[in-house]
Design a protein around this motif. Structure first.
Motif, short mmCIF file in Angstrom:
data_model
loop_
_atom_site.label_atom_id
_atom_site.label_comp_id
_atom_site.label_asym_id
_atom_site.label_seq_id
_atom_site.Cartn_x
_atom_site.Cartn_y
_atom_site.Cartn_z
N LEU A 1 0.84 -1.19 0.00
CA LEU A 1 0.00 0.00 0.00
C LEU A 1 0.88 1.25 0.00
O LEU A 1 1.98 1.25 0.54
CB LEU A 1 -0.91 0.02 1.24
CG LEU A 1 -1.87 -1.16 1.40
CD1 LEU A 1 -2.64 -1.02 2.71
CD2 LEU A 1 -2.85 -1.23 0.22
N TYR A 2 0.38 2.29 -0.62
CA TYR A 2 1.15 3.54 -0.65
C TYR A 2 1.27 4.12 0.76
O TYR A 2 0.52 3.76 1.66
CB TYR A 2 0.52 4.54 -1.62
CG TYR A 2 -0.62 5.40 -1.09
CD1 TYR A 2 -0.65 6.76 -1.37
CD2 TYR A 2 -1.66 4.87 -0.32
CE1 TYR A 2 -1.69 7.57 -0.90
CE2 TYR A 2 -2.69 5.66 0.14
CZ TYR A 2 -2.68 7.02 -0.14
OH TYR A 2 -3.71 7.81 0.33
N GLU A 3 2.22 5.01 0.94
CA GLU A 3 2.48 5.60 2.26
C GLU A 3 1.91 7.01 2.38
O GLU A 3 2.35 7.79 3.22
CB GLU A 3 3.99 5.61 2.51
CG GLU A 3 4.58 4.20 2.56
CD GLU A 3 6.09 4.20 2.67
OE1 GLU A 3 6.71 5.26 2.41
OE2 GLU A 3 6.67 3.15 3.01
N GLY A 4 0.95 7.32 1.54
CA GLY A 4 0.32 8.64 1.57
C GLY A 4 0.77 9.49 0.40
O GLY A 4 1.74 9.18 -0.30
N TYR A 5 0.02 10.56 0.15
CA TYR A 5 0.39 11.50 -0.91
C TYR A 5 1.42 12.50 -0.39
O TYR A 5 1.50 12.78 0.81
CB TYR A 5 -0.84 12.28 -1.39
CG TYR A 5 -1.87 11.44 -2.11
CD1 TYR A 5 -1.52 10.69 -3.23
CD2 TYR A 5 -3.20 11.41 -1.69
CE1 TYR A 5 -2.47 9.92 -3.90
CE2 TYR A 5 -4.15 10.65 -2.35
CZ TYR A 5 -3.79 9.92 -3.45
OH TYR A 5 -4.72 9.17 -4.11
N THR A 6 2.19 13.03 -1.31
CA THR A 6 3.13 14.09 -0.94
C THR A 6 2.41 15.41 -0.72
O THR A 6 2.97 16.33 -0.12
CB THR A 6 4.20 14.27 -2.03
OG1 THR A 6 3.55 14.54 -3.29
CG2 THR A 6 5.04 13.01 -2.17
N ARG A 7 1.18 15.51 -1.20
CA ARG A 7 0.38 16.72 -1.00
C ARG A 7 -0.44 16.56 0.27
O ARG A 7 -1.30 15.66 0.34
CB ARG A 7 -0.53 16.95 -2.21
CG ARG A 7 -1.30 18.27 -2.19
CD ARG A 7 -2.19 18.38 -3.43
NE ARG A 7 -1.39 18.27 -4.65
CZ ARG A 7 -1.91 18.07 -5.86
NH1 ARG A 7 -3.22 17.91 -6.00
NH2 ARG A 7 -1.12 17.99 -6.92
N PRO A 8 -0.25 17.38 1.29
CA PRO A 8 -0.96 17.21 2.56
C PRO A 8 -2.48 17.31 2.40
O PRO A 8 -2.99 18.07 1.57
CB PRO A 8 -0.43 18.38 3.42
CG PRO A 8 0.87 18.77 2.79
CD PRO A 8 0.70 18.52 1.32
N GLY A 9 -3.18 16.48 3.21
CA GLY A 9 -4.63 16.57 3.27
C GLY A 9 -5.37 15.90 2.13
O GLY A 9 -6.59 16.07 2.02
N ALA A 10 -4.69 15.12 1.30
CA ALA A 10 -5.35 14.51 0.14
C ALA A 10 -5.43 13.00 0.21
O ALA A 10 -5.85 12.36 -0.74
CB ALA A 10 -4.61 14.92 -1.14
N ASP A 11 -5.04 12.40 1.36
CA ASP A 11 -4.95 10.95 1.44
C ASP A 11 -6.30 10.26 1.34
O ASP A 11 -7.34 10.82 1.71
CB ASP A 11 -4.26 10.53 2.74
CG ASP A 11 -2.79 10.89 2.74
OD1 ASP A 11 -2.23 11.09 1.65
OD2 ASP A 11 -2.20 10.97 3.83
N LYS A 12 -6.27 9.02 0.86
CA LYS A 12 -7.47 8.19 0.74
C LYS A 12 -7.92 7.70 2.12
O LYS A 12 -7.10 7.54 3.03
CB LYS A 12 -7.18 6.98 -0.14
CG LYS A 12 -6.86 7.30 -1.60
CD LYS A 12 -8.12 7.55 -2.39
CE LYS A 12 -7.81 7.64 -3.88
NZ LYS A 12 -9.02 7.92 -4.67
N PRO A 13 -9.22 7.43 2.30
CA PRO A 13 -9.70 6.87 3.57
C PRO A 13 -9.07 5.51 3.84
O PRO A 13 -8.84 4.72 2.92
CB PRO A 13 -11.21 6.75 3.34
CG PRO A 13 -11.53 7.71 2.25
CD PRO A 13 -10.32 7.74 1.37
N VAL A 14 -8.78 5.24 5.12
CA VAL A 14 -8.20 3.97 5.54
C VAL A 14 -9.05 3.38 6.66
O VAL A 14 -9.38 4.07 7.63
CB VAL A 14 -6.75 4.15 6.05
CG1 VAL A 14 -6.19 2.81 6.53
CG2 VAL A 14 -5.87 4.73 4.95
N ILE A 15 -9.46 2.11 6.52
CA ILE A 15 -10.23 1.40 7.54
C ILE A 15 -9.59 0.04 7.78
O ILE A 15 -9.40 -0.73 6.83
CB ILE A 15 -11.71 1.23 7.10
CG1 ILE A 15 -12.40 2.60 6.97
CG2 ILE A 15 -12.47 0.35 8.10
CD1 ILE A 15 -13.85 2.50 6.48
N ASP A 16 -9.25 -0.25 9.03
CA ASP A 16 -8.67 -1.54 9.41
C ASP A 16 -7.47 -1.90 8.54
O ASP A 16 -7.33 -3.05 8.09
CB ASP A 16 -9.75 -2.63 9.31
CG ASP A 16 -9.30 -3.95 9.93
OD1 ASP A 16 -8.41 -3.90 10.82
OD2 ASP A 16 -9.82 -5.00 9.53
#
Length: 452
Positions: free
Chosen positions: A303-318
């Motif tokens: 899985l990716y480790e987040g976007y480099t642009r703050p505040g744009a990450d996808k929802p994560v559940i469990d």
């Protein structure tokens, strides 16, 4: 060579999209704070004359020896190799292992400036094992890498080939007829491509093309949905060699459909491979029963480790990341309904444009199509079809009434396009995805009148 240096130094590598505009490219360079830029000659014109954000090296020249594109203050990869100091090994001690660098993959950018997704470095054989649990790749077999290497799928195929010690066959630009010649001349065991490439190959495939005379055993596609009609034609002409992988920049892979599953269910995205979880969740994060549509969440070890642009990450559940798509699972197989933001409500009914696209892929005379929702006074929203006709009697005679009638026989009335816009080609990015914002409004193109 740059990739090898990245691995040796432990740097963070940003792969730029070759299909991006000059404005998008410059915005990405500045957003990612790039320290050194390698660029091919054909893209140097995209940099402004006063570009001084970072040092630049031209890595490929259209004409060998002609370095006229190298501006003052720039260098070239050739020059860097000539002037590099000689290695001190084996007399010197080997340096300690460098930091684990990241690869920044840009999202496809169909709706604006691409975001950078931080991709982890594989720490074991598990990622390759996951893919190979569903796709029968073999070591030391030649592979044709047609998919763009700057995107997740293309970059992953290069990593797989390196791990398998496979000879990589590559071209700077994709050409469908050339690809068929590559199959005949080099007899690859595997082809990695995106659906648009597969469609173009099927369009130019001669009737007498003898696929049995080659060693081709795997056509692995990823990047977007394969039209139902192309799935059927590929299996018919090439035999049981087609594998359809569903994934995204954020989750890498999610599911893979093998030839037997595609033959029985041409629209399926397949099953989760080894070490992968795929759950369908509702808006509250609860799993929905089989057969019901919900949001697709995926968990695996890449899985990716987040976007480099703050505040744009996808929802994560469990520990699972949302792909942004809606889908359902039936008898263990995943079916993609479409993007969350593509679904429309027409006359109180949820309507997915992809179902209409799949239906139209079966209509004789249509080369390719895209379907999306537009405002509608009567139903709130309605579908419009953008269609590229084949250069054939059936294609030239195709009308909006035929398209509507064909869909009406197969789907609900709300899935029938209100109107059709006929185009010479669909606007696509370098990964082959249709760019919705570039589709002309119905009243801007060669569209039929609104049908009741």
């Amino acid at each position: 060579m740059t990739l090898c240096a990245h691995g040796r130094l432990g740097t963070d590598l940003v792969l730029l999209n070759t299909g991006a505009s000059a404005e998008q490219t410059l915005a990405v360079i500045r957003e990612q704070k790039i320290d050194f830029l390698f660029i091919d000659e054909e893209f140097t014109h995209m940099l402004p004359a006063d570009f001084d954000d970072c040092p630049v090296a031209v890595s490929w020249f259209e004409t060998f020896g002609d370095t006229s594109c190298v501006r003052d203050g720039w260098t070239s990869l050739q020059e860097m190799l000539k002037t590099a100091p000689p290695p001190k090994w084996p007399t010197a001690e080997l340096p300690s292992r460098p930091r684990r660098g990241r690869v920044i993959i840009l999202t496809s950018g169909t709706t604006g400036t691409p975001k950078g997704a931080k991709r982890p470095e594989p720490r074991s054989w598990m990622p390759a094992s996951s893919i190979m649990s569903r796709i029968p790749l073999r070591q030391r077999r030649p592979a044709y890498l047609a998919a763009p290497l700057f995107h997740t799928w293309g970059f992953a195929t290069a990593q797989l080939c390196i791990a398998l010690r496979s000879t990589m066959i590559m071209r700077r630009k994709f050409d469908a007829a050339d690809s068929l010649r590559i199959i005949e001349a080099h007899s690859p065991h595997t082809i990695f491509l995106v659906p648009t490439m597969l469609q173009r190959m099927m369009e130019v495939l001669p009737d007498d093309y003898d696929i049995g005379a080659t060693s081709l055993r795997v056509i692995a596609s990823c990047g977007s949905a394969i039209p139902e009609g192309i799935v059927k034609k590929t299996l018919e002409r090439f035999g049981p060699v087609l594998y359809n992988q569903y994934g995204s920049t954020e989750v890498s892979w999610a599911t893979i459909a093998n030839p037997e599953e595609l033959k029985a269910n041409p629209t399926t995205a397949g099953r989760a491979p080894l070490g992968t979880r795929v759950h369908i969740l509702d808006e509250e994060g609860n799993r929905v029963p089989d057969g019901e549509t919900g949001r697709i969440f995926v968990g695996n070890n890449m899985l990716y480790e987040g976007y480099t642009r703050p505040g744009a990450d996808k929802p994560v559940i469990d520990g699972m990341v949302c792909t942004g798509d809606l889908g359902r699972i039936e008898k263990g197989l995943l079916y993609i309904s479409g993007r969350e933001d593509d679904m429309i409500v027409s006359g109180g009914e949820n309507v997915f444009p992809r179902e209409t696209e799949d239906a139209l892929s079966e209509l004789e005379g249509i080369r390719e199509c895209a379907v999306a929702g537009v405002p509608d006074e009567r139903f709130g929203q309605a579908l419009v079809a953008w269609v590229v006709r084949e250069d054939s009697p059936a294609g030239n005679a195709l009308t909006n009434e035929q398209i509507r009638g064909f869909v009406k026989q197969r789907l609900s009335r709300f899935a029938v396009p209100r109107e059709t816009v006929f185009l010479d080609e669909l606007p696509r990015n370098a990964v082959g995805k249709v760019v919705p914002r570039l589709l002309p409004k119905p009243w801007e193109g060669d569209s039929s009148a609104q049908a009741a």
